[in-house]
Design an enzyme around this catalytic site. Structure first.
Site, PDB file in Angstrom:
ATOM      1  N   LYS A 199       0.842  -1.486   0.171  1.00 41.79           N
ATOM      2  CA  LYS A 199      -0.020  -0.077  -0.061  1.00 41.79           C
ATOM      3  C   LYS A 199       0.976   1.164  -0.029  1.00 41.79           C
ATOM      4  O   LYS A 199       0.513   2.430  -0.284  1.00 41.79           O
ATOM      5  CB  LYS A 199      -0.879   0.020   1.146  1.00 41.79           C
ATOM      6  CG  LYS A 199      -1.969  -0.950   1.220  1.00 41.79           C
ATOM      7  CD  LYS A 199      -3.188  -0.445   0.164  1.00 41.79           C
ATOM      8  CE  LYS A 199      -4.578  -1.451   0.094  1.00 41.79           C
ATOM      9  NZ  LYS A 199      -5.481  -0.781  -0.686  1.00 41.79           N
TER      10      LYS A 199
ATOM     11  N   SER B 173       0.794 -10.098  -0.159  1.00 40.08           N
ATOM     12  CA  SER B 173       0.860  -8.509  -0.170  1.00 40.08           C
ATOM     13  C   SER B 173       0.728  -7.837   1.027  1.00 40.08           C
ATOM     14  O   SER B 173       0.751  -6.564   1.035  1.00 40.08           O
ATOM     15  CB  SER B 173      -0.684  -8.241  -0.789  1.00 40.08           C
ATOM     16  OG  SER B 173      -1.755  -8.978   0.021  1.00 40.08           O
TER      17      SER B 173
END
Length: 420
Positions: free
Chosen positions: A55, A313
């Site tokens: 992110k 992720s």
């Protein structure tokens, strides 16, 4: 509509901005998974990113592209945790004030990390039980206080930033003389897979892009099946990083254009993957971060003898959740069962149950009983761990003989959540 989609050049432009800011995370060949699935499997380790998730890429690039006027009064975002950490790190790095809205259900570990990365530049507001409730409140606050909103996924610059990890994957594969047959990526709002697919479809057009969602929040799959963005009425927030009720309209169009398939993975299976990654490979993955690896089991026939990349992720997993993760994994595997059984209120009843009802490999993990005065029998909440899931049929048959009116707690989600 296609003109609005992010392309390879947009991602490369973002890459030039971010390459000296974010960590180029390793693309690691995974011997254990490769042997397990008879494939050539690589893990893109975004769990090792500065804020332990991808992110940061989208947040930093989006904020870096704002004008001075847009950042003068500060920025604002809504996030379940990882986007918030990316915004916090960026604002501390660029000396920009940020207001960050997070759902009240966000794990404390992620809230603490946002404070750590943002320091004096960040103010946190815990609003709503879900990302979507928090997001709605954040937008209203942004309008009221004239703050620039940094979208978590539905923004071209955010998508381009997330896509920069695909540039790194491409570079590392070329260096190894490899090409990917498939890339697996988690989907929440869709920013990651939009960016990755936008780059990959031009740079490596032969590569199939596979999206992965949790069973409790399959917003993109539901939307694609309906051919329009569709809001989920109920979501399971266990995979909190991807627990999004409404995907972005922009990310939806990217997925329509570029994504080859979307898989839905049960949360219990994700828990098993988290434990497997930790115990076998010493990888700490958060629930959403493990989605891509969890999907390999469903695709095991298709990936055989292929080269596959799974994007891990995120690694922001609260250690306090491990007991719940272990529990969910055992339940999903059919190894742990809870029952309410009436026991005769006499000496030797428990010994009889242990000797005659339990199998030789079964273990009692929970036993709650309070003697009821002036009654011939009393209810017991009992948890049983099996060594082999196939042993359940024999166990149920023996329990039914002991108490024909027993209750299987596993089969009643409300009763389970109340008692366990």
């Amino acid at each position: 509509m296609t003109d609005e989609l992010v392309n390879k050049e947009d991602v490369l432009k973002a890459y030039k901005v971010l390459r000296n800011v974010v960590k180029q995370t390793p693309l690691q060949h995974d011997a254990y998974l490769s042997q397990k699935y008879h494939a050539n499997i690589f893990l893109k380790r975004e769990d090792l990113q500065i804020v332990r998730s991808f992110k940061l890429r989208g947040a930093y690039y989006a904020i870096s592209q704002l004008s001075e006027a847009e950042t003068e009064t500060g920025v604002i975002c809504a996030s379940a945790g990882n986007h918030a950490q990316g915004v916090a790190y960026t604002c501390n790095h660029l000396a920009i004030k940020a207001t960050i809205f997070m759902p009240s259900t966000t794990p404390s570990q992620k809230i603490d990390q946002v404070r750590y990365f943002g320091k004096e530049y960040v103010e946190i507001k815990l609003i709503g039980d879900t990302f979507d409730e928090s997001n709605e409140a954040a937008h209203a606050y942004a309008d009221e206080h004239n703050l620039t909103f940094i979208e978590p996924f539905n923004d071209r610059n955010v998508i381009a930033g997330q896509g920069t990890l695909a540039v790194e994957i491409h570079q590392d594969l070329v260096a190894e003389g490899e090409t990917a047959d498939m890339v697996f990526a988690a989907i929440g709002g869709g920013g990651l897979i939009s960016g990755v697919s936008s780059y990959m479809k031009e740079a490596m057009p032969e590569t199939k892009i596979i999206g992965v969602e949790s069973l409790g929040a399959p917003g993109m799959k539901v939307s694609l099946d309906a051919n329009k963005v569709t809001t989920l009425t109920d979501i399971d927030k266990f995979c909190d990083g991807t627990a999004v009720a409404t995907v972005g309209d922009l990310t939806f169009r990217h997925c329509q254009q570029n994504v080859d398939d979307i898989l839905v993975v049960p949360e219990g299976q994700v828990c098993g993957t988290i434990i497997d990654l930790y115990t076998k490979q010493a990888i700490v993955a958060e629930p959403s971060g493990a989605l891509s690896v969890s999907a390999l089991e469903q695709y095991k026939d298709e990936i055989r003898d292929k080269t596959v990349v799974c994007i891990v992720s995120g690694g922001n997993n609260d250690i306090n959740r491990m007991a719940e993760i272990d529990e969910r994994s055992l339940l999903y595997q059919g190894l742990k069962h809870y029952f309410i059984v009436n026991f005769p209120q006499r000496a030797g009843a428990l010994k009889e149950f242990v000797n005659d009802i339990l199998g030789g490999n079964d273990d009692i993990t929970k036993f709650e009983y309070t003697k009821k005065v002036h009654r011939s029998e009393g209810p017991v909440l009992i948890g049983i761990l099996l060594k082999n899931k196939d042993d359940i049929e024999g166990l149920l048959s023996r329990i039914e003989k002991f108490d024909p009116h027993y209750i299987s707690v596993n089969e009643n989600s409300k009763l389970y959540s109340f008692l366990i």
